[in-house]
Design a protein around this motif. Structure first.
Motif, mmCIF file in Angstrom:
data_model
loop_
_atom_site.group_PDB
_atom_site.id
_atom_site.type_symbol
_atom_site.label_atom_id
_atom_site.label_comp_id
_atom_site.label_asym_id
_atom_site.label_seq_id
_atom_site.Cartn_x
_atom_site.Cartn_y
_atom_site.Cartn_z
ATOM 1 N N LEU A 136 -10.765 127.135 -2.241
ATOM 2 C CA LEU A 136 -9.404 127.362 -1.763
ATOM 3 C C LEU A 136 -9.451 127.329 -0.249
ATOM 4 O O LEU A 136 -10.227 128.064 0.371
ATOM 5 C CB LEU A 136 -8.872 128.712 -2.241
ATOM 6 N N ALA A 137 -8.643 126.456 0.356
ATOM 7 C CA ALA A 137 -8.606 126.330 1.812
ATOM 8 C C ALA A 137 -7.173 126.459 2.303
ATOM 9 O O ALA A 137 -6.288 125.741 1.823
ATOM 10 C CB ALA A 137 -9.197 124.992 2.238
ATOM 11 N N VAL A 138 -6.941 127.371 3.219
ATOM 12 C CA VAL A 138 -5.629 127.506 3.851
ATOM 13 C C VAL A 138 -5.650 126.589 5.068
ATOM 14 O O VAL A 138 -6.448 126.787 5.994
ATOM 15 C CB VAL A 138 -5.334 128.970 4.246
ATOM 16 N N THR A 139 -4.795 125.556 5.035
ATOM 17 C CA THR A 139 -4.833 124.516 6.063
ATOM 18 C C THR A 139 -3.432 124.168 6.555
ATOM 19 O O THR A 139 -2.462 124.312 5.820
ATOM 20 C CB THR A 139 -5.464 123.213 5.528
ATOM 21 N N PRO A 140 -3.341 123.646 7.769
ATOM 22 C CA PRO A 140 -2.049 123.146 8.238
ATOM 23 C C PRO A 140 -1.563 122.017 7.329
ATOM 24 O O PRO A 140 -2.373 121.335 6.678
ATOM 25 C CB PRO A 140 -2.350 122.611 9.636
ATOM 26 N N ALA A 141 -0.270 121.804 7.304
ATOM 27 C CA ALA A 141 0.312 120.736 6.489
ATOM 28 C C ALA A 141 -0.292 119.382 6.839
ATOM 29 O O ALA A 141 -0.516 118.552 5.953
ATOM 30 C CB ALA A 141 1.825 120.709 6.659
ATOM 31 N N SER A 142 -0.613 119.151 8.112
ATOM 32 C CA SER A 142 -1.165 117.859 8.504
ATOM 33 C C SER A 142 -2.505 117.593 7.820
ATOM 34 O O SER A 142 -2.801 116.460 7.437
ATOM 35 C CB SER A 142 -1.336 117.771 10.029
ATOM 36 N N VAL A 143 -3.305 118.633 7.623
ATOM 37 C CA VAL A 143 -4.596 118.481 6.952
ATOM 38 C C VAL A 143 -4.378 118.191 5.477
ATOM 39 O O VAL A 143 -5.052 117.331 4.893
ATOM 40 C CB VAL A 143 -5.472 119.738 7.167
ATOM 41 N N ALA A 144 -3.431 118.868 4.856
ATOM 42 C CA ALA A 144 -3.120 118.601 3.450
ATOM 43 C C ALA A 144 -2.612 117.168 3.280
ATOM 44 O O ALA A 144 -3.008 116.463 2.345
ATOM 45 C CB ALA A 144 -2.087 119.602 2.941
ATOM 46 N N ARG A 145 -1.758 116.722 4.194
ATOM 47 C CA ARG A 145 -1.236 115.353 4.123
ATOM 48 C C ARG A 145 -2.361 114.330 4.268
ATOM 49 O O ARG A 145 -2.433 113.351 3.514
ATOM 50 C CB ARG A 145 -0.184 115.146 5.211
ATOM 51 N N ALA A 146 -3.250 114.552 5.225
ATOM 52 C CA ALA A 146 -4.379 113.641 5.423
ATOM 53 C C ALA A 146 -5.296 113.638 4.201
ATOM 54 O O ALA A 146 -5.856 112.595 3.838
ATOM 55 C CB ALA A 146 -5.160 114.035 6.674
ATOM 56 N N SER A 147 -5.430 114.773 3.543
ATOM 57 C CA SER A 147 -6.245 114.858 2.331
ATOM 58 C C SER A 147 -5.660 114.018 1.209
ATOM 59 O O SER A 147 -6.391 113.332 0.488
ATOM 60 C CB SER A 147 -6.366 116.316 1.874
ATOM 61 N N VAL A 148 -4.342 114.069 1.062
ATOM 62 C CA VAL A 148 -3.679 113.259 0.030
ATOM 63 C C VAL A 148 -3.837 111.773 0.338
ATOM 64 O O VAL A 148 -4.134 110.972 -0.549
ATOM 65 C CB VAL A 148 -2.188 113.646 -0.106
#
Length: 184
Positions: A136-148
């Protein structure tokens, strides 16, 4: 072994300050209440990580997580635009703002381009140990978007077409450098 990674966007920042491109203000009581309201739905994990961002660390703490700070999960570096509002950028640097939102390789602010962010996060994903299990990683939205973007093998300009509201969970499963986006 399959890695089950949940990326959790942080709670929204305190008092509205305009649409800042990198809003990392502190959580207020309303933000903390929002975190507590979603806590029961946050999956358990063997490993807890957080971005260095203050909002991410505060969100993790509010969830009661003893999360390790992972510097690779830091926010997109916006260079000279740090702390500015979209309205300020649109008024003062409209061409640069338009370039940034249409060309993922550009970085008119002197910081990190979307392409570079996607590469950084893709490298981080691909170097998670195969035995990581549930993370479980709490990340900025930009990191989640880059992950997708990385998980789907999508072009970097898809980054701008992915919305990750506060406290959204993005779930990925991975094995042997192959990632899948998981819904539900």
């Amino acid at each position: 072994m399959t890695i089950r990674l949940t990326l959790l966007a942080p709670a929204p920042a305190a008092a509205p300050r305009g649409a800042r491109v990198d809003d990392d203000g502190p959580l207020d009581e309303a933000g903390r209440r929002q975190v507590r309201a979603v806590a029961a739905g946050v999956p358990s994990a063997r490993r807890h990580l957080t971005s260095p961002s203050g909002r991410c660390r505060q969100t993790a703490a509010e969830l009661g997580l003893d999360a390790e700070v992972e510097t690779d999960l830091r926010e997109l570096d916006l260079g000279s635009w740090h702390g500015r509002t979209l309205d300020e950028l649109a008024a003062g640097e409209p061409e640069a703002l338009a370039e940034w939102t249409t060309d993922p390789a550009s970085a008119p602010h002197g910081g990190e381009s979307v392409v570079r962010l996607c590469r950084r996060i893709g490298d981080w994903l691909d170097h998670l140990p195969g035995n990581a299990g549930r993370v479980l990683a709490v990340t900025p939205a930009s990191v989640a978007r880059a992950s997708v973007v990385h998980a789907l093998g999508a072009p970097p300009d898809a980054f701008w077409r992915i919305d990750v509201p506060p406290l959204t969970q993005v779930r990925l499963t991975g094995r042997n450098h192959r990632w899948n986006l998981r819904f539900g």
